[in-house]
Motif scaffolding. Structure first.
Motif, PDB file in Angstrom:
ATOM      1  N   ILE A 140       0.857  -1.187   0.000  1.00 12.07           N
ATOM      2  CA  ILE A 140       0.000   0.000   0.000  1.00 12.07           C
ATOM      3  C   ILE A 140       0.894   1.238   0.000  1.00 12.07           C
ATOM      4  N   VAL A 141       0.285   2.406  -0.069  1.00  9.44           N
ATOM      5  CA  VAL A 141       1.034   3.660  -0.104  1.00  9.44           C
ATOM      6  C   VAL A 141       1.769   3.866   1.217  1.00  9.44           C
ATOM      7  N   LEU A 142       3.054   4.143   1.118  1.00 10.38           N
ATOM      8  CA  LEU A 142       3.876   4.449   2.289  1.00 10.38           C
ATOM      9  C   LEU A 142       3.592   5.893   2.678  1.00 10.38           C
ATOM     10  N   ASP A 143       2.945   6.063   3.822  1.00  9.60           N
ATOM     11  CA  ASP A 143       2.482   7.391   4.227  1.00  9.60           C
ATOM     12  C   ASP A 143       3.270   7.959   5.401  1.00  9.60           C
ATOM     13  N   SER A 144       4.473   7.459   5.611  1.00 10.59           N
ATOM     14  CA  SER A 144       5.293   7.921   6.725  1.00 10.59           C
ATOM     15  C   SER A 144       6.758   7.750   6.371  1.00 10.59           C
ATOM     16  N   ASP A 145       7.582   8.642   6.890  1.00  5.57           N
ATOM     17  CA  ASP A 145       9.024   8.473   6.723  1.00  5.57           C
ATOM     18  C   ASP A 145       9.668   8.143   8.069  1.00  5.57           C
ATOM     19  N   LYS A 146       8.846   7.606   8.966  1.00  7.30           N
ATOM     20  CA  LYS A 146       9.283   7.264  10.323  1.00  7.30           C
ATOM     21  C   LYS A 146      10.518   6.370  10.323  1.00  7.30           C
ATOM     22  N   TYR A 147      10.631   5.483   9.334  1.00  9.16           N
ATOM     23  CA  TYR A 147      11.719   4.516   9.332  1.00  9.16           C
ATOM     24  C   TYR A 147      12.876   4.909   8.417  1.00  9.16           C
ATOM     25  N   GLY A 148      12.821   6.114   7.879  1.00 12.26           N
ATOM     26  CA  GLY A 148      13.929   6.603   7.049  1.00 12.26           C
ATOM     27  C   GLY A 148      14.236   5.677   5.892  1.00 12.26           C
ATOM     28  N   ASP A 149      15.522   5.491   5.619  1.00 17.03           N
ATOM     29  CA  ASP A 149      15.957   4.647   4.502  1.00 17.03           C
ATOM     30  C   ASP A 149      15.603   3.175   4.711  1.00 17.03           C
ATOM     31  N   ARG A 150      15.452   2.782   5.957  1.00 29.76           N
ATOM     32  CA  ARG A 150      15.218   1.377   6.260  1.00 29.76           C
ATOM     33  C   ARG A 150      13.825   0.915   5.852  1.00 29.76           C
ATOM     34  N   GLY A 151      12.860   1.812   5.824  1.00 31.20           N
ATOM     35  CA  GLY A 151      11.500   1.430   5.488  1.00 31.20           C
ATOM     36  C   GLY A 151      11.011   2.106   4.236  1.00 31.20           C
ATOM     37  N   ASN A 152      11.032   1.396   3.107  1.00 27.91           N
ATOM     38  CA  ASN A 152      10.581   2.006   1.855  1.00 27.91           C
ATOM     39  C   ASN A 152       9.357   1.299   1.265  1.00 27.91           C
ATOM     40  N   VAL A 153       8.799   0.328   1.995  1.00 29.10           N
ATOM     41  CA  VAL A 153       7.608  -0.393   1.542  1.00 29.10           C
ATOM     42  C   VAL A 153       6.664  -0.568   2.729  1.00 29.10           C
ATOM     43  N   LYS A 154       5.392  -0.244   2.501  1.00 31.09           N
ATOM     44  CA  LYS A 154       4.366  -0.482   3.521  1.00 31.09           C
ATOM     45  C   LYS A 154       3.404  -1.536   2.973  1.00 31.09           C
ATOM     46  N   MET A 155       3.025  -2.455   3.842  1.00 26.64           N
ATOM     47  CA  MET A 155       2.117  -3.522   3.433  1.00 26.64           C
ATOM     48  C   MET A 155       1.038  -3.685   4.496  1.00 26.64           C
ATOM     49  N   ASN A 156      -0.107  -4.255   4.070  1.00 26.14           N
ATOM     50  CA  ASN A 156      -1.130  -4.568   5.055  1.00 26.14           C
ATOM     51  C   ASN A 156      -1.791  -5.898   4.729  1.00 26.14           C
ATOM     52  N   LEU A 157      -2.403  -6.445   5.756  1.00 23.29           N
ATOM     53  CA  LEU A 157      -3.158  -7.683   5.650  1.00 23.29           C
ATOM     54  C   LEU A 157      -4.498  -7.445   6.316  1.00 23.29           C
ATOM     55  N   TYR A 158      -5.577  -7.533   5.529  1.00 18.98           N
ATOM     56  CA  TYR A 158      -6.914  -7.420   6.109  1.00 18.98           C
ATOM     57  C   TYR A 158      -7.291  -8.749   6.734  1.00 18.98           C
ATOM     58  N   LEU A 159      -7.764  -8.698   7.956  1.00 19.76           N
ATOM     59  CA  LEU A 159      -8.121  -9.906   8.690  1.00 19.76           C
ATOM     60  C   LEU A 159      -9.588 -10.251   8.558  1.00 19.76           C
ATOM     61  N   LYS A 160     -10.383  -9.286   8.129  1.00 18.85           N
ATOM     62  CA  LYS A 160     -11.818  -9.492   7.945  1.00 18.85           C
ATOM     63  C   LYS A 160     -12.160  -9.089   6.527  1.00 18.85           C
ATOM     64  N   GLU A 161     -13.104  -9.788   5.945  1.00 19.56           N
ATOM     65  CA  GLU A 161     -13.539  -9.420   4.606  1.00 19.56           C
ATOM     66  C   GLU A 161     -14.219  -8.056   4.649  1.00 19.56           C
ATOM     67  N   LYS A 162     -13.860  -7.218   3.718  1.00 17.42           N
ATOM     68  CA  LYS A 162     -14.505  -5.918   3.602  1.00 17.42           C
ATOM     69  C   LYS A 162     -15.805  -6.088   2.815  1.00 17.42           C
ATOM     70  N   SER A 163     -16.845  -5.454   3.286  1.00 18.25           N
ATOM     71  CA  SER A 163     -18.109  -5.525   2.557  1.00 18.25           C
ATOM     72  C   SER A 163     -18.332  -4.223   1.807  1.00 18.25           C
ATOM     73  N   CYS A 164     -19.282  -4.241   0.895  1.00 23.84           N
ATOM     74  CA  CYS A 164     -19.516  -3.047   0.086  1.00 23.84           C
ATOM     75  C   CYS A 164     -20.200  -1.949   0.871  1.00 23.84           C
ATOM     76  N   VAL A 165     -20.687  -2.221   2.081  1.00 22.28           N
ATOM     77  CA  VAL A 165     -21.363  -1.186   2.875  1.00 22.28           C
ATOM     78  C   VAL A 165     -20.436  -0.514   3.872  1.00 22.28           C
ATOM     79  N   GLU A 166     -19.194  -0.961   3.963  1.00 20.83           N
ATOM     80  CA  GLU A 166     -18.276  -0.329   4.907  1.00 20.83           C
ATOM     81  C   GLU A 166     -17.783   0.980   4.376  1.00 20.83           C
TER      82      GLU A 166
END
Length: 166
Positions: A140-166
């Motif tokens: 996903i979009v990396l929205d922070s530079d908190k980790y400087g050069d060490r963190g250049n990729v942000k990822m996520n894992l959804y644990l629940k299915e997203k529905s169309c009404v959320e």
């Protein structure tokens, strides 16, 4: 909580006597490619204060009474945890320990009713990226530079299915 995942490696929740192992294992992997930063030293020196007391957890893989790996689940908010400080000692890499830690971290997030897990990694960490991909994490979009050069990729894992009404 202690979980036995196989007959030779046990996954345990945080115990203060493992603090020095948490520090040493993470220092080792960070310094393979980067330098230890002040924020690392704070987090690694006192996981009770910076992770546990804020609603997170640190897990340890134990083999023959020795800590061989660790991973932290840092509470971001009531529905999100950040997977952080995941490392396996060099001599135990390739044994499936990271998979065991990942399983426990995902279970922990679900037990705590989280909707997702996020992580920050680096594109140079190919083996780690393969693990995250295997478990279904998406970049996903990396929205922070908190980790400087060490963190250049942000990822996520959804644990629940997203529905169309959320």
């Amino acid at each position: 909580m202690t979980m036995y995942k196989n007959d030779s490696i046990l996954i345990e929740s945080f115990k203060s006597e493992y603090t020095s192992d948490f520090y040493a294992l993470n220092k080792e992997w960070i310094e393979e490619s980067w330098h230890l930063e002040k924020s690392d030293i704070n987090d690694l020196s006192n996981p009770q204060r910076y992770i546990i007391d804020k609603g997170g957890e640190v897990f340890f893989a134990i083999k023959n009474d020795t800590v061989i790996a660790t991973a932290a689940m840092v509470s971001v908010d009531s529905k999100v945890f950040e997977l952080a400080k995941m490392t396996v000692s060099q001599e135990c890499r390739g044994l499936g320990v990271a998979n065991q830690l990942m399983d426990r971290c995902i279970d922990f997030a679900k037990e705590n009713h989280a909707d997702q897990i996020v992580l920050i990694t680096n594109s140079a960490l190919v083996i780690a990226r393969n693990l995250y991909d295997k478990y279904g994490f998406k970049e996903i979009v990396l929205d922070s530079d908190k980790y400087g050069d060490r963190g250049n990729v942000k990822m996520n894992l959804y644990l629940k299915e997203k529905s169309c009404v959320e």
